[in-house]
Enzyme design. Sequence first.
Site, PDB file in Angstrom:
ATOM      1  N   ARG A   1       0.863  -1.283   0.026  1.00 23.82           N
ATOM      2  CA  ARG A   1       0.015   0.038   0.072  1.00 23.82           C
ATOM      3  C   ARG A   1       0.993   1.202   0.098  1.00 23.82           C
ATOM      4  NH1 ARG A   1      -3.383  -3.181  -1.699  1.00 23.82           N
ATOM      5  NH2 ARG A   1      -5.052  -4.043  -0.138  1.00 23.82           N
TER       6      ARG A   1
ATOM      7  N   ARG B   1      -2.758  27.111  -8.580  1.00 22.56           N
ATOM      8  CA  ARG B   1      -2.146  25.645  -8.209  1.00 22.56           C
ATOM      9  C   ARG B   1      -1.246  25.182  -9.006  1.00 22.56           C
ATOM     10  NH1 ARG B   1      -2.793  25.393  -2.532  1.00 22.56           N
ATOM     11  NH2 ARG B   1      -5.016  25.854  -1.976  1.00 22.56           N
TER      12      ARG B   1
ATOM     13  N   GLU C   1      -6.117  30.751   9.714  1.00 25.30           N
ATOM     14  CA  GLU C   1      -5.949  30.750   8.338  1.00 25.30           C
ATOM     15  C   GLU C   1      -7.052  31.656   7.713  1.00 25.30           C
ATOM     16  OE1 GLU C   1      -4.153  29.126   5.979  1.00 25.30           O
ATOM     17  OE2 GLU C   1      -2.905  27.948   7.533  1.00 25.30           O
TER      18      GLU C   1
ATOM     19  N   GLU D   1      -5.168  34.537   5.384  1.00 26.37           N
ATOM     20  CA  GLU D   1      -5.539  34.788   4.062  1.00 26.37           C
ATOM     21  C   GLU D   1      -6.418  35.696   3.529  1.00 26.37           C
ATOM     22  OE1 GLU D   1      -6.733  30.646   2.427  1.00 26.37           O
ATOM     23  OE2 GLU D   1      -4.970  29.822   3.212  1.00 26.37           O
TER      24      GLU D   1
ATOM     25  N   GLY E   1      -8.017   6.890  -1.366  1.00 26.79           N
ATOM     26  CA  GLY E   1      -7.235   5.810  -1.849  1.00 26.79           C
ATOM     27  C   GLY E   1      -5.837   5.876  -1.850  1.00 26.79           C
TER      28      GLY E   1
ATOM     29  N   GLU F   1      -5.094  12.342   4.626  1.00 29.49           N
ATOM     30  CA  GLU F   1      -5.430  13.751   4.849  1.00 29.49           C
ATOM     31  C   GLU F   1      -6.951  13.722   5.391  1.00 29.49           C
ATOM     32  OE1 GLU F   1      -5.673  18.134   2.501  1.00 29.49           O
ATOM     33  OE2 GLU F   1      -5.478  16.182   1.348  1.00 29.49           O
TER      34      GLU F   1
ATOM     35  N   GLU G   1       4.807  35.021   2.498  1.00 30.49           N
ATOM     36  CA  GLU G   1       5.468  35.589   1.185  1.00 30.49           C
ATOM     37  C   GLU G   1       5.152  35.137   0.126  1.00 30.49           C
ATOM     38  OE1 GLU G   1       9.516  36.758   2.069  1.00 30.49           O
ATOM     39  OE2 GLU G   1       9.128  37.973   3.949  1.00 30.49           O
TER      40      GLU G   1
ATOM     41  N   GLU H   1       2.539  33.467  -0.720  1.00 34.77           N
ATOM     42  CA  GLU H   1       1.064  33.074  -0.965  1.00 34.77           C
ATOM     43  C   GLU H   1       0.641  34.466  -1.767  1.00 34.77           C
ATOM     44  OE1 GLU H   1      -1.753  30.790   2.079  1.00 34.77           O
ATOM     45  OE2 GLU H   1      -0.747  32.737   3.062  1.00 34.77           O
TER      46      GLU H   1
END
Length: 194
Positions: free
Chosen positions: A41, A68, A96, A100, A119, A123, A142, A144
């Site tokens: 796995r 992304r 966050e 942000e 799978g 997370e 810095e 972001e």
Amino acid sequence: MLSSDDDLIEHCISSQTIAAGGMLTVKCDEVRLPNGNTSLREYVTHPGAVLIVPILPNGNVVLEKQFRYPLNQVFIELPAGKIDAGEEVLLTGQRELLEETGYVASHWVKLGHQHPCIGYSNEVIHIYLAHGLVAGTHQRDEDESLIVFEDSLANCLSMIQSGEITDGKTIIALFLAEKYLMLNPQLQPQLQYV
């Protein structure tokens, strides 16, 4: 014949780290299957994350546009970020949101959690609705770069249907928020549903 969840469990025999980075680790485990055979796995370990559905007093949702790199594309998303070691989940969400977007929220509601990649990763993403927002100054890292904007929940749902919003965690969170707000209309009397 398998008759209970216990009959499905695979047991780790050995574990090897294939690669380790700043946030992710890739592992390969040898496991014993329920039928007694063995298999491998491969999976990614992740510290977990928190996603926030920020609702403004006018009923609009605070969104972000962000590039992304893995997909070489700009996406529309809700604010989110990884949980730091030892950090409580709600504190991650509060941190966050401020980092942000610059917003601070006085009310937080846990909408649920999701496992986006069962799978190949462990997370988990915790999902909160935040309201009672007060605007402030963002505190982004810095590295972001974000465009923060607002739109109605109805338009967000339309963007899902049109394929403009394709981020899985954002889609799930918007549907959870829609359901929650429909069941609690006193929170956002100005929200309009299509």
